[in-house]
Structures are given as structure tokens and as C-alpha cells.
Design a protein around this motif. Sequence first.
Motif, PDB file in Angstrom:
ATOM      1  N   ASP A 184      -1.016 -13.627   0.997  1.00  0.00           N
ATOM      2  CA  ASP A 184      -1.074 -14.056   2.398  1.00  0.00           C
ATOM      3  C   ASP A 184      -0.361 -13.069   3.313  1.00  0.00           C
ATOM      4  O   ASP A 184      -0.857 -12.749   4.399  1.00  0.00           O
ATOM      5  N   ALA A 185       0.789 -12.582   2.886  1.00  0.00           N
ATOM      6  CA  ALA A 185       1.507 -11.587   3.688  1.00  0.00           C
ATOM      7  C   ALA A 185       0.711 -10.279   3.748  1.00  0.00           C
ATOM      8  O   ALA A 185       0.643  -9.631   4.803  1.00  0.00           O
ATOM      9  N   TYR A 186       0.096  -9.897   2.621  1.00  0.00           N
ATOM     10  CA  TYR A 186      -0.743  -8.702   2.606  1.00  0.00           C
ATOM     11  C   TYR A 186      -1.914  -8.880   3.574  1.00  0.00           C
ATOM     12  O   TYR A 186      -2.237  -7.975   4.345  1.00  0.00           O
ATOM     13  N   ARG A 187      -2.555 -10.046   3.521  1.00  0.00           N
ATOM     14  CA  ARG A 187      -3.696 -10.323   4.408  1.00  0.00           C
ATOM     15  C   ARG A 187      -3.301 -10.136   5.868  1.00  0.00           C
ATOM     16  O   ARG A 187      -4.022  -9.503   6.642  1.00  0.00           O
ATOM     17  N   ALA A 188      -2.163 -10.690   6.271  1.00  0.00           N
ATOM     18  CA  ALA A 188      -1.711 -10.570   7.655  1.00  0.00           C
ATOM     19  C   ALA A 188      -1.502  -9.098   8.023  1.00  0.00           C
ATOM     20  O   ALA A 188      -1.921  -8.652   9.100  1.00  0.00           O
ATOM     21  N   TRP A 189      -0.866  -8.333   7.130  1.00  0.00           N
ATOM     22  CA  TRP A 189      -0.640  -6.910   7.375  1.00  0.00           C
ATOM     23  C   TRP A 189      -1.966  -6.156   7.453  1.00  0.00           C
ATOM     24  O   TRP A 189      -2.179  -5.332   8.357  1.00  0.00           O
ATOM     25  N   ALA A 190      -2.867  -6.438   6.522  1.00  0.00           N
ATOM     26  CA  ALA A 190      -4.159  -5.749   6.500  1.00  0.00           C
ATOM     27  C   ALA A 190      -4.981  -6.074   7.743  1.00  0.00           C
ATOM     28  O   ALA A 190      -5.564  -5.174   8.362  1.00  0.00           O
ATOM     29  N   ASP A 191      -5.029  -7.358   8.124  1.00  0.00           N
ATOM     30  CA  ASP A 191      -5.819  -7.765   9.287  1.00  0.00           C
ATOM     31  C   ASP A 191      -5.301  -7.163  10.585  1.00  0.00           C
ATOM     32  O   ASP A 191      -6.092  -6.777  11.444  1.00  0.00           O
ATOM     33  N   THR A 192      -3.992  -7.096  10.742  1.00  0.00           N
ATOM     34  CA  THR A 192      -3.431  -6.677  12.030  1.00  0.00           C
ATOM     35  C   THR A 192      -3.130  -5.187  12.126  1.00  0.00           C
ATOM     36  O   THR A 192      -3.227  -4.621  13.213  1.00  0.00           O
ATOM     37  N   LEU A 193      -2.762  -4.564  11.004  1.00  0.00           N
ATOM     38  CA  LEU A 193      -2.349  -3.161  11.057  1.00  0.00           C
ATOM     39  C   LEU A 193      -3.240  -2.226  10.247  1.00  0.00           C
ATOM     40  O   LEU A 193      -3.790  -1.263  10.788  1.00  0.00           O
ATOM     41  N   ALA A 194      -3.329  -2.468   8.957  1.00  0.00           N
ATOM     42  CA  ALA A 194      -3.973  -1.497   8.066  1.00  0.00           C
ATOM     43  C   ALA A 194      -5.460  -1.334   8.334  1.00  0.00           C
ATOM     44  O   ALA A 194      -5.930  -0.216   8.573  1.00  0.00           O
TER      45      ALA A 194
ATOM     46  N   GLU B  60     -16.522   5.926  -1.431  1.00  0.00           N
ATOM     47  CA  GLU B  60     -15.323   5.674  -2.224  1.00  0.00           C
ATOM     48  C   GLU B  60     -15.064   4.174  -2.149  1.00  0.00           C
ATOM     49  O   GLU B  60     -14.859   3.626  -1.065  1.00  0.00           O
ATOM     50  N   ILE B  61     -15.098   3.515  -3.284  1.00  0.00           N
ATOM     51  CA  ILE B  61     -14.878   2.074  -3.338  1.00  0.00           C
ATOM     52  C   ILE B  61     -13.477   1.839  -3.882  1.00  0.00           C
ATOM     53  O   ILE B  61     -13.160   2.242  -4.995  1.00  0.00           O
ATOM     54  N   ARG B  62     -12.653   1.202  -3.074  1.00  0.00           N
ATOM     55  CA  ARG B  62     -11.250   0.967  -3.428  1.00  0.00           C
ATOM     56  C   ARG B  62     -11.050  -0.528  -3.644  1.00  0.00           C
ATOM     57  O   ARG B  62     -11.206  -1.324  -2.725  1.00  0.00           O
ATOM     58  N   ASP B  63     -10.709  -0.914  -4.871  1.00  0.00           N
ATOM     59  CA  ASP B  63     -10.442  -2.306  -5.231  1.00  0.00           C
ATOM     60  C   ASP B  63      -8.972  -2.446  -5.591  1.00  0.00           C
ATOM     61  O   ASP B  63      -8.442  -1.637  -6.366  1.00  0.00           O
ATOM     62  N   TYR B  64      -8.338  -3.467  -5.064  1.00  0.00           N
ATOM     63  CA  TYR B  64      -6.937  -3.739  -5.367  1.00  0.00           C
ATOM     64  C   TYR B  64      -6.789  -5.187  -5.817  1.00  0.00           C
ATOM     65  O   TYR B  64      -7.462  -6.073  -5.297  1.00  0.00           O
ATOM     66  N   THR B  65      -5.871  -5.401  -6.735  1.00  0.00           N
ATOM     67  CA  THR B  65      -5.468  -6.752  -7.099  1.00  0.00           C
ATOM     68  C   THR B  65      -4.020  -6.895  -6.657  1.00  0.00           C
ATOM     69  O   THR B  65      -3.125  -6.248  -7.198  1.00  0.00           O
ATOM     70  N   ILE B  66      -3.829  -7.727  -5.638  1.00  0.00           N
ATOM     71  CA  ILE B  66      -2.504  -7.981  -5.075  1.00  0.00           C
ATOM     72  C   ILE B  66      -1.945  -9.244  -5.725  1.00  0.00           C
ATOM     73  O   ILE B  66      -2.669 -10.224  -5.901  1.00  0.00           O
ATOM     74  N   GLU B  67      -0.668  -9.213  -6.059  1.00  0.00           N
ATOM     75  CA  GLU B  67      -0.033 -10.398  -6.635  1.00  0.00           C
ATOM     76  C   GLU B  67      -0.292 -11.606  -5.744  1.00  0.00           C
ATOM     77  O   GLU B  67      -0.137 -11.522  -4.520  1.00  0.00           O
ATOM     78  N   PRO B  68      -0.696 -12.738  -6.348  1.00  0.00           N
ATOM     79  CA  PRO B  68      -1.032 -13.925  -5.547  1.00  0.00           C
ATOM     80  C   PRO B  68       0.072 -14.360  -4.579  1.00  0.00           C
ATOM     81  O   PRO B  68      -0.217 -14.743  -3.447  1.00  0.00           O
TER      82      PRO B  68
ATOM     83  N   HIS C  30       4.352  -2.684   5.421  1.00  0.00           N
ATOM     84  CA  HIS C  30       3.735  -3.395   4.284  1.00  0.00           C
ATOM     85  C   HIS C  30       4.712  -4.436   3.750  1.00  0.00           C
ATOM     86  O   HIS C  30       5.891  -4.132   3.550  1.00  0.00           O
ATOM     87  N   PRO C  31       4.250  -5.666   3.495  1.00  0.00           N
ATOM     88  CA  PRO C  31       5.169  -6.714   3.034  1.00  0.00           C
ATOM     89  C   PRO C  31       5.769  -6.460   1.651  1.00  0.00           C
ATOM     90  O   PRO C  31       6.877  -6.921   1.372  1.00  0.00           O
TER      91      PRO C  31
ATOM     92  N   TYR D  56       0.948  -4.451  -5.824  1.00  0.00           N
ATOM     93  CA  TYR D  56      -0.352  -4.037  -6.356  1.00  0.00           C
ATOM     94  C   TYR D  56      -0.308  -4.131  -7.884  1.00  0.00           C
ATOM     95  O   TYR D  56       0.329  -3.321  -8.541  1.00  0.00           O
ATOM     96  N   LEU D  57      -0.999  -5.119  -8.434  1.00  0.00           N
ATOM     97  CA  LEU D  57      -1.072  -5.228  -9.890  1.00  0.00           C
ATOM     98  C   LEU D  57      -2.003  -4.173 -10.458  1.00  0.00           C
ATOM     99  O   LEU D  57      -1.775  -3.663 -11.551  1.00  0.00           O
ATOM    100  N   GLN D  58      -3.053  -3.883  -9.713  1.00  0.00           N
ATOM    101  CA  GLN D  58      -4.040  -2.917 -10.189  1.00  0.00           C
ATOM    102  C   GLN D  58      -4.732  -2.292  -8.987  1.00  0.00           C
ATOM    103  O   GLN D  58      -5.011  -2.972  -8.004  1.00  0.00           O
TER     104      GLN D  58
END
Length: 118
Positions: free
Chosen positions: A19-29, A7-15, A99-100, A105-107
Motif C-alpha cells: 500500500d505504501a509502495y502504491r501511494a509512492w508509485a501513483d504520486t511520484l514514480a 523492456e518488461i519490468r515485473d516486481y514482487t513487493i512485500e505485501p 520510496h517507503p 522488493y522480494l523479486q
Amino acid sequence: MSEAIVEIRDYTIEPEWFDAYRAWADTLAAPWLRANLDVIDFWLDCGIEAEVRGSAPDVSENGQANVCWIIRWASKSDRDARFPKVMGSVEWREIWAEHPNPKAYLQQNVRFMRAAAC
């Protein structure tokens, strides 16, 4: 032929939220997802410009996906049975609550693939 899929999951996060998403993803998700699913890996955009080619190289108005993760499953039915349970767990809901901006999620694009015959 094996029923195994990925299952390949691609997301486009608002620019402005990336950075806040990255921090959440790296440390928690990402660590939790790796521990609770057969995640092949979890990737985040590193700022290198995408290369788009082909006879109709249209890019979404939302831009390129800036998050991608891939999960290995025994079959689509295995995925359909297990994924909702994992993502509905108390532990995941607690991580999601951190989650920040869940509306950033744009897409979201989810694809299912099988390995090519060799």
C-alpha cells in the motif's frame, strides 16, 4: 526486422509494504517515469487472483509479481545507453529517496521482447 524492443519490468513487493509502495508509485514514480521514458504503462496489482496454468504451473515462492511496467526502446543498445542515465539523474534519486522501503522488493524480473511478425 526492426530493432525496436520493449523492456518488461515485473516486481514482487512485500505485501506489508504494497500500500505504501502504491501511494509512492501513483504520486511520484509512475508520473515521473512516464514523463522521462517511453513508458507504455505502469500497472499495480488490483487484488484479482492470478490464473496460473500449463504443464508445469510453478509460481515463485515470492508469489506473483504485483507491479509491472513496460518501456519502449528503439533498440537494446539505445536502452543500455539511456536507461542508466535516466535512473541516475538527480530527479530520480530525489524520487527514490521518498520510496517507503527500497528493500521491500522480494523479486525483480526484467525481460526484453520484440513484436511478433504479423
